[in-house]
Motif scaffolding. Structure first.
Motif, PDB file in Angstrom:
ATOM      1  N   ASP A  10       0.829  -1.208   0.000  1.00 58.76           N
ATOM      2  CA  ASP A  10       0.000   0.000   0.000  1.00 58.76           C
ATOM      3  C   ASP A  10       0.860   1.255   0.000  1.00 58.76           C
ATOM      4  OD1 ASP A  10      -2.873   1.030   0.477  1.00 58.76           O
ATOM      5  OD2 ASP A  10      -1.696   2.089   1.988  1.00 58.76           O
ATOM      6  N   LYS A  20      -3.289   0.632  -3.708  1.00 61.95           N
ATOM      7  CA  LYS A  20      -4.105   0.561  -2.501  1.00 61.95           C
ATOM      8  C   LYS A  20      -4.291  -0.900  -2.109  1.00 61.95           C
ATOM      9  CE  LYS A  20      -6.646   4.790  -3.682  1.00 61.95           C
ATOM     10  NZ  LYS A  20      -7.981   5.379  -3.942  1.00 61.95           N
ATOM     11  N   GLU A  36      -6.036  -3.190   1.046  1.00 60.68           N
ATOM     12  CA  GLU A  36      -6.825  -3.164   2.276  1.00 60.68           C
ATOM     13  C   GLU A  36      -7.399  -4.542   2.563  1.00 60.68           C
ATOM     14  OE1 GLU A  36     -11.145  -1.598   0.772  1.00 60.68           O
ATOM     15  OE2 GLU A  36      -9.535  -0.085   0.863  1.00 60.68           O
TER      16      GLU A  36
END
Length: 229
Positions: free
Chosen positions: A12, A24, A26
């Motif tokens: 990230d 990104k 997550e």
């Protein structure tokens, strides 16, 4: 057998070429969710969600990335033999920021190493730029090939070449031409490679860097390795 990892980590917020979307990463699901536990303080990931471009980290460019003339030559259409080759690594660590790499430089590096570029090879270019400048203000100012040097490599009928830098040529100077020549001559290149210093002085090796099979893709992250038997 010795296997040397030539690929950057993907994480990230990692450094990417300025025009690319940020990476990104997550947590999408946890083991605690799977087990119906809602009050656990520690959440252990079971699945991550990734958002990134095809040209993230250590990656290979498809021919259709090189120019609109090469439409249809996407990463999923390129033969796997292009990504499983013999390899050599040339020492160009004397090159400074935004300094050109010419065909004369490549020939001299071959002579110094006692190596010959053969048809189908992958030629890796060690400049030490990654170890000196990664994640610094100079990371996007690496040395790069001239159009003439790229043409010279293409005439050797190589499968690909690889660089430690964000781009194979110098941005806004030779980079667009370098890409176009690759497309026109039917070979490709890898960007953002690491650990090339571990290949210097060791002769030939097996090079493997298989891309993901992305339908219509313009490139793909790879796990590039050098294998010494």
């Amino acid at each position: 057998m010795e296997i040397i990892d030539l690929s950057q980590e993907i994480f990230d917020g990692m450094s990417v070429f300025h025009s690319l979307p940020p990476v990104k990463m997550e947590i999408h699901a946890t083991h605690e969710q799977w087990e119906g536990l809602t009050d656990d303080e520690i959440q252990t990931p079971s699945i991550y969600k990734l958002e990134l471009s095809e040209h993230t980290g250590t990656h290979v460019d498809a021919l259709n990335h090189m120019g609109k003339e090469f439409v249809g030559q996407s990463i999923d259409t390129m033969p796997l033999s292009m990504f499983y080759t013999e390899g050599i690594c040339l020492d160009l660590s004397d090159k400074g920021l935004q300094e050109f790499i010419t065909s004369e430089d490549l020939q001299k590096a071959c002579e110094n190493a006692g190596l010959e570029i053969k048809k189908g090879d992958t030629v890796l270019l060690y400049t030490n730029h990654y170890r000196k400048h990664f994640a610094t203000e100079n990371w996007n100012k690496g040395p790069g090939l001239t159009a003439e040097a790229t043409q010279w490599l293409g005439e050797k009928q190589i499968s690909a070449f690889g660089v430690e830098t964000l781009s194979p040529g110098i941005p806004k100077i030779s980079n667009k031409e370098v890409h176009y020549i690759c497309g026109k001559m039917g070979f490709t290149h890898y960007e953002n490679m690491i650990n090339l210093h571990q290949l210097i002085g060791r002769g030939r090796f097996r090079f493997i860097a298989l891309p993901l099979k992305i339908r219509g893709g313009t490139g793909s992250p790879v796990r590039a390795v050098a294998v010494f038997e």
